[in-house]
Design a protein around this motif. Sequence first.
Motif, PDB file in Angstrom:
ATOM      1  N   VAL A  73       0.717  -0.843   0.177  1.00 23.46           N
ATOM      2  CA  VAL A  73       0.266  -0.362  -0.083  1.00 23.46           C
ATOM      3  C   VAL A  73       0.501   1.136  -0.290  1.00 23.46           C
ATOM      4  O   VAL A  73       0.527   2.251  -0.704  1.00 23.46           O
ATOM      5  N   LEU A  74       1.841   1.124   0.658  1.00 24.33           N
ATOM      6  CA  LEU A  74       3.209   2.129   0.561  1.00 24.33           C
ATOM      7  C   LEU A  74       4.094   2.063  -0.474  1.00 24.33           C
ATOM      8  O   LEU A  74       3.521   3.414  -0.968  1.00 24.33           O
ATOM      9  N   LEU A  75       3.821   1.555  -1.163  1.00 17.73           N
ATOM     10  CA  LEU A  75       5.049   1.841  -2.175  1.00 17.73           C
ATOM     11  C   LEU A  75       3.173   1.908  -3.366  1.00 17.73           C
ATOM     12  O   LEU A  75       4.156   2.720  -4.070  1.00 17.73           O
ATOM     13  N   ARG A  76       2.097   1.609  -3.511  1.00 21.60           N
ATOM     14  CA  ARG A  76       1.937   2.096  -4.552  1.00 21.60           C
ATOM     15  C   ARG A  76       1.102   3.619  -4.471  1.00 21.60           C
ATOM     16  O   ARG A  76       1.232   4.285  -4.913  1.00 21.60           O
ATOM     17  N   THR A  77       0.855   4.239  -3.396  1.00 17.35           N
ATOM     18  CA  THR A  77       0.720   5.578  -2.239  1.00 17.35           C
ATOM     19  C   THR A  77       2.288   5.746  -3.627  1.00 17.35           C
ATOM     20  O   THR A  77       2.511   7.155  -3.547  1.00 17.35           O
ATOM     21  N   ALA A  78       3.702   6.353  -2.877  1.00 12.10           N
ATOM     22  CA  ALA A  78       4.645   6.060  -3.143  1.00 12.10           C
ATOM     23  C   ALA A  78       4.807   6.711  -4.893  1.00 12.10           C
ATOM     24  O   ALA A  78       4.475   7.333  -5.895  1.00 12.10           O
ATOM     25  N   ALA A  79       4.201   5.419  -5.512  1.00  9.78           N
ATOM     26  CA  ALA A  79       3.853   5.404  -7.375  1.00  9.78           C
ATOM     27  C   ALA A  79       2.919   5.952  -7.987  1.00  9.78           C
ATOM     28  O   ALA A  79       3.166   6.795  -8.245  1.00  9.78           O
ATOM     29  N   GLU A  80       1.562   6.762  -6.884  1.00 12.29           N
ATOM     30  CA  GLU A  80       0.695   7.211  -7.283  1.00 12.29           C
ATOM     31  C   GLU A  80       1.480   8.886  -6.910  1.00 12.29           C
ATOM     32  O   GLU A  80       1.143  10.086  -7.871  1.00 12.29           O
ATOM     33  N   ILE A  81       2.406   9.149  -5.646  1.00 14.83           N
ATOM     34  CA  ILE A  81       2.276  10.282  -5.977  1.00 14.83           C
ATOM     35  C   ILE A  81       3.660  11.101  -7.089  1.00 14.83           C
ATOM     36  O   ILE A  81       3.521  12.152  -7.566  1.00 14.83           O
ATOM     37  N   GLY A  82       4.998   9.912  -7.166  1.00 11.67           N
ATOM     38  CA  GLY A  82       5.733  10.066  -8.623  1.00 11.67           C
ATOM     39  C   GLY A  82       4.871  10.666 -10.031  1.00 11.67           C
ATOM     40  O   GLY A  82       5.237  11.414 -10.838  1.00 11.67           O
TER      41      GLY A  82
END
Length: 305
Positions: A73-82
Amino acid sequence: MASPSPNLRGAALMSASMAAFTLNDAFMKGLAGEVPLFQAILIRGVAVCAVLVPVAWWRGALRLPGGGDALFVLLRTAAEIGAAFLFISALFRMPLANATAILQALPLTITLAGALFLGERVGWRRWTAIGVGFLGVLVMIRPGTEGFDRWSLYALGAVACVTLRDVATRRIGAGVPSLTVATAAAVGVTAWAGIMTLAGRDWSPVGGPAAWQLAGAVAAIMAAYLLSVATMRAGDVSFVAPFRYTGLVWALLLGLLLFGEWPDGRTLLGAGIVVASGLYTLVREARTGRRMPRAGPDLRGLRPR
């Protein structure tokens, strides 16, 4: 009068979803030069979170999952930010249709990532379609020529981030509510935009047309999310998925009507190659056993927030 079939309803919902996503892009692009990038993302994010967070709390989804799911979930959120930063940066500085056309490579990159990282089987036909599609991307961005600029690379970077987001999403357990995942991404993007706004101390008063455009972006993105959810529940994925490419048609029309933009011949040629390759890939996926009875995870929003 007979009601429309699930496939026709799903196609209509997908087309409406793509129209809403593209309208959001147009509103955000209209803010270029009027509102700083991070401020625009922050204000839109606060409005989206104001809707998502109470709903998530009401549904008991306002929590991070445990174990490995939390990491994804955190990795997905970081990818969303990028993805949000790269795509909106590109959108501020290049024609709407050009940025949208590059985004059409997503079905190809997601298929590629599925083969490389998720162990999904991809035959030589789809490998060929992926290769041809990437040639289409090169035709559009024209590396080494006068028509090439770094904003095309930003759009490609957004494609990479959304692909990572999709891979991370597929690794999240089925027991984690979709609302939890969506809320985490929205809060993450908003918090990041807030930090960047404070760090840069770059804030402009918002009023008049800019305020209306921000309101329009919020309304459009919320409508797009709702339509995306409805799309997941209607029609066969093999029938509905190709209608995601209607987003390019909307981008061409809105770019021309709102900004007086029209892509040149090479961009249109490259976009045509990418769309044709993507359509072929979707058809092959449906024929080789990756089809689902209803539109599912592969139809989740392909747009960066």
